[in-house]
Design a protein around this motif. Structure first.
Motif, short mmCIF file in Angstrom:
data_model
loop_
_atom_site.label_atom_id
_atom_site.label_comp_id
_atom_site.label_asym_id
_atom_site.label_seq_id
_atom_site.Cartn_x
_atom_site.Cartn_y
_atom_site.Cartn_z
N ILE A 193 0.85 -1.19 0.00
CA ILE A 193 0.00 0.00 0.00
C ILE A 193 0.89 1.24 0.00
O ILE A 193 2.09 1.17 0.27
N MET A 194 0.29 2.37 -0.31
CA MET A 194 1.03 3.62 -0.37
C MET A 194 1.24 4.14 1.05
O MET A 194 0.36 4.03 1.89
N VAL A 195 2.41 4.74 1.27
CA VAL A 195 2.60 5.44 2.55
C VAL A 195 1.78 6.73 2.47
O VAL A 195 1.81 7.44 1.46
N SER A 196 1.00 7.01 3.49
CA SER A 196 0.17 8.21 3.45
C SER A 196 0.28 9.01 4.75
O SER A 196 0.15 10.23 4.74
N GLY A 200 0.45 13.22 5.37
CA GLY A 200 -0.53 14.00 6.12
C GLY A 200 0.08 14.70 7.31
O GLY A 200 -0.20 15.88 7.58
N SER A 245 3.07 -1.66 17.77
CA SER A 245 2.07 -2.54 18.38
C SER A 245 2.79 -3.75 18.97
O SER A 245 3.98 -3.69 19.28
N ASN A 292 -2.12 3.04 11.34
CA ASN A 292 -3.32 3.36 10.59
C ASN A 292 -3.34 4.86 10.33
O ASN A 292 -3.15 5.66 11.25
N LEU A 297 -3.05 10.54 12.14
CA LEU A 297 -3.41 11.96 12.00
C LEU A 297 -4.16 12.46 13.24
O LEU A 297 -3.96 13.61 13.66
N ASP A 356 -14.02 3.33 11.45
CA ASP A 356 -12.82 2.51 11.34
C ASP A 356 -11.60 3.41 11.11
O ASP A 356 -11.66 4.37 10.34
N SER A 357 -10.49 3.06 11.78
CA SER A 357 -9.33 3.95 11.76
C SER A 357 -8.54 3.86 10.46
O SER A 357 -7.50 4.48 10.32
N SER A 358 -9.04 3.09 9.50
CA SER A 358 -8.35 3.04 8.20
C SER A 358 -8.97 4.00 7.18
O SER A 358 -8.48 4.10 6.06
N LEU A 359 -10.03 4.72 7.56
CA LEU A 359 -10.83 5.42 6.54
C LEU A 359 -10.43 6.89 6.35
O LEU A 359 -11.02 7.80 6.92
N LEU A 360 -9.44 7.11 5.52
CA LEU A 360 -9.05 8.48 5.19
C LEU A 360 -10.17 9.22 4.47
O LEU A 360 -10.33 10.43 4.61
N LEU A 363 -12.17 10.78 7.09
CA LEU A 363 -11.48 11.88 7.77
C LEU A 363 -11.50 13.16 6.93
O LEU A 363 -11.65 14.27 7.46
#
Lengths: 390, 390
Positions: A193-196, A200, A245, A292, A297, A356-360, A363
Motif C-alpha cells: 500500500i502507499m505510505v500516506s 498528512g 504494536s 493506521n 493523524l 474505522d481507523s483506516s478510513l481516510l 477523515l
C-alpha cells in the motif's frame, strides 16, 4: 494503558521551548513571537491631519471666516513655518499639522479663491487631527508569546521593527515503518500500500510551524530502523509511525530500547490510535504513533501539535475543546476516550457512522473530532458534547 | 461612490482563474485542487486484517476449536497458500487475509501451543477483516475545487497520486506610494512614517495562496509611479496602496490613466477605506487601495482575498458572513457600509470604541469585522449582527 491526560503530561515533559532567532519581518507571518517587542517611535510621530483640507486655528473656525493660505503641508514634507492669526495652510491626509494650527477644515467645506479661503459652514466637533502617538507611543509593546498574523506584521512594521525575535522552527523527523509501504508514484506490488501518514503529518506540522523532514520508509528489520534513527539524529522530535504494536514485526520498541530510549510510557487508552509510546532517544524526544493513517493523524492533532506548541513557547495545553449539541444520537462509549470523526454544521454535531481507523475518505469529510470520555453513557439529540475543530 | 456589493462584482469581472500546474504531492498542502483526481487503486487493495491474530474459516470459529498454524501473513508479505479446514494462518494488522479464510480471531482470544492454537472464547460478531476497497475503490474521486488540507494530502497519497493538478499561485505586486514612507529598519526623518500596509497585505495574501512581490516604495512623482508599474508588469494583479484619494499628491489615478488603465470604478461607499479604484492596466488587473493601514488591510479582507479566491478557481463569492449577538449597543450608522473592528467572545460581539482607520494597535486586538449596512439604525445588546471572522 494510561489515560489521554496523563499521556499528554508525559509528552509535554519530553520537550522544552526551542531557541530564539531573529528573522526578517517580511518572513515572520505565522511564526511565534518569543519576546515582547517595543515600538521604536510614536505613531503617528507628529500630530497628523486625518483629512485633505486646511489647517487653521480652532478659535477662528466659524462660518464665513476668511483665511490667507500661506503654505502647504504634505505627507513627508511639512510646512516649516507657523500658522498665525487669519492664516491657513493647505494640508493633506497624513501630513504634519503645522505649529500654531489646531484644527483642519475639510476641503469640501471651503471655497478657495486664489490665496484666500472662506468657510462654507460651521466647523464640526471633530478637529480632524490625530495627536502624536494616537496609535501607539514609543515603548508600547506587542506581547509574547504570540503567533504573528498579518495585522501583527503591519503593526511591527509601523513600530520600525525590521528583525523579529521568534522561536526557531522545531525540527521534526518522520519515520514510516513497514515492508508493505511504497511511496506515491511507485508501482506497488499486490501486497503493498502507499505510505500516506507521513504525507498528512508533514502537511499538518509544517502548517503548525515545524520544519519537517520525511525520512525514507524503514523496513521491518532492525538494521533498517537503526538507519532511520541515525538519519533522524539532531531533530528536536522523532516520530515513528507504525511498528509500535505487539505484532512480531513491530520492531520499533525493541530497536529504540537498544539505542538507549528511556521509555516514558507505552499505550494510551484512546480510540483511534491505541499503540503510542514515547521517550527520549539520542537527545531527541521520540513518539511512536500507530500506523493506521487516521490514527496517526488524530494522534497528530491530539498529541503532536500541542507538543509543537510547547516547543514554540506557546505553553503546554491540550487542544482547546468547544461544545456543540448533538444532531444525531450516540451509543454508549467503551473504556477508551474516543475521538470520533464528525461533522459540525448549523444543526449541531454528528459522528460519521463509519469510524474505522483506516478510513481516510471519512477523515477528509470531517471538520471536527467529537470527544467522548471513557464509559460515557448513550447520548440523545440535543445533548452538549465536546469537540476539537479540525 | 458605489455600494460594496457592486464594487465586488466589478472586481470579480477583472480576474479569471489562473492556469493549472502539476506539483509534487508533498508541496500541495494549502494549494487549490483544480480538477477532480481519481484513485489509482483500491484501498485496501486486498481484504486486510484489522487485528493481530489468526486467520481461519468462520464456520469453524467456536470456543475450544483447535487449528494447526500452517503459515504467516505479514503486512507486505502475504501467505501464498490456501487455508484449509482445521487450519489457521498467523496474521498481523494490515496483512492480506489468505485465500480460504474469512475470519480473524484476535491473539488475546487464543492459546498457542507449538503449531496448534485453540480458541479461548466464542468468536464475536466482528470478522476483523477490512474488505478490499473499504476506504475507497479505484476511480473514486477527490472533488475540485478544494483547498487541500493535511488529511486530503494523506488521502491523495493513499490513492497513489504523486503529482497534483492545482492552480498556480497568482502573482500579486504590491506598490506602496508616498513621500512620507520609509522601510522598517531605515532611519525615518521627522516627517516620515514606516511603510506597514504592504507588509500586512503580503502576509495576508501569501497565507491565502498568492505569490506576492513587494515592490519598492513609489514616491509622489509620475516618474516614480511609472517605474513601479513597470516593475509590476506581468503580475496577475497590481495593487497600489495610497495615492488614490483626491489630494494634489494623489497621482496614482493620473499615472494609471496615462498608462492606459480602463477604470472600472472609483470609490466605494464603505468605512474604512473610501478611496478604492480598479481597472485593467497592461494586461493586469489593478486595484488602488487607501493608504491608511487599517483601511488597506480591511480592503484586503473584503476585496483582495475574494479576488484571489476567484483566481484560484474557488468561485466568486464575497467573504462569508456569520451572525452573533451584540454584547454592547451600537449607535446608528451613516451612509456607508461600516466594517468595524470587533471582538467576538462567549458574551457575543462588540465593536472597539476607537474605530479610526489609522489604528493598527486596535486591529491586532480584533478577531472579527462587524459589518453594518448603510443607514443601519441604533442596535441594542442582544440583537444579531453580521460579522466576518479575522
Amino acid at each position: 494503558m494510561i489515560p489521554v491526560g496523563e499521556a499528554m503530561e508525559k509528552l509535554f515533559s519530553l520537550v522544552e521551548p526551542v531557541e530564539i532567532e531573529q528573522i526578517d519581518l517580511a518572513d515572520a507571518c505565522g511564526r511565534v513571537l518569543a519576546e515582547p517587542v517595543a515600538a521604536r517611535r510614536d505613531q503617528p510621530p507628529f500630530p497628523a491631519s486625518s483629512m485633505d483640507g486646511y489647517a487653521i486655528k480652532a478659535v477662528e473656525a466659524m462660518r464665513d471666516a476668511q483665511f490667507r493660505v500661506v503654505g502647504e503641508s504634505a505627507a513627508g514634507r511639512r510646512f516649516e513655518g507657523r500658522v498665525g492669526p487669519g492664516q491657513a495652510v493647505r494640508i493633506f491626509t497624513g501630513a504634519p499639522v503645522p505649529e500654531g494650527a489646531d484644527h483642519v477644515v475639510i476641503q469640501e467645506d471651503v471655497r478657495r479663491d486664489g490665496a484666500l479661503i472662506s468657510l462654507l459652514d460651521e466647523p464640526g466637533d471633530k478637529d480632524n487631527i490625530r495627536p502624536a502617538g494616537t496609535d501607539f507611543r514609543v515603548g508600547a509593546t506587542l506581547e509574547a508569546p504570540r503567533r504573528l498574523g498579518p495585522s501583527d506584521i503591519a503593526l511591527l512594521a509601523a513600530m520600525n521593527i525590521p528583525l523579529v525575535p521568534v522561536r526557531r522552527q522545531p525540527e521534526i523527523a518522520l519515520i514510516s515503518t513497514g515492508d508493505e509501504l511504497v511511496q506515491p508514484g511507485e508501482d506497488p506490488g499486490p501486497d503493498q500500500i502507499m505510505v500516506s501518514n507521513t504525507y498528512g503529518l508533514k502537511a499538518m506540522l509544517d502548517l503548525a510551524g515545524a520544519s519537517v523532514r520525511m525520512l525514507p520508509i524503514a523496513r521491518d528489520t532492525a538494521a533498517s530502523l537503526r538507519t532511520a534513527f541515525e538519519l533522524a539524529r539532531g531533530a528536536d522530535l522523532v516520530v515513528t509511525i507504525g511498528g509500535a504494536s505487539v505484532g512480531d514485526y513491530d520492531l520499533v520498541g525493541d530497536v529504540a530500547a537498544e539505542l538507549g530510549m528511556e521509555q516514558s510510557f507505552y499505550k494510551v487508552a484512546m480510540r483511534p490510535g491505541k499503540p503510542l509510546m514515547a521517550g527520549h532517544i539520542s537527545g531527541s524526544a521520540m513518539v511512536g504513533l500507530p500506523g493506521n493513517p487516521v490514527s496517526a493523524l488524530v494522534c497528530g492533532e491530539v498529541f503532536l501539535r500541542p507538543m509543537l506548541n510547547k516547543m514554540l513557547g506557546l505553553g503546554a495545553s491540550a487542544p482547546a475543546r468547544l461544545q456543540a449539541p448533538l444532531s444525531q444520537p450516540l451509543l454508549a462509549n467503551g473504556p477508551r476516550e474516543h475521538y470520533m470523526r464528525a461533522t459540525l454544521d448549523a444543526a449541531g454535531i454528528h459522528a460519521f457512522d463509519r469510524q474505522d481507523s483506516s478510513l481516510l475518505s471519512v477523515l477528509t469529510k470531517a471538520n471536527a473530532l467529537l470527544v467522548r470520555p471513557p464509559h460515557d453513557s448513550a447520548r440523545e439529540v440535543g445533548e452538549m458534547v465536546d469537540y476539537i475543530p479540525l
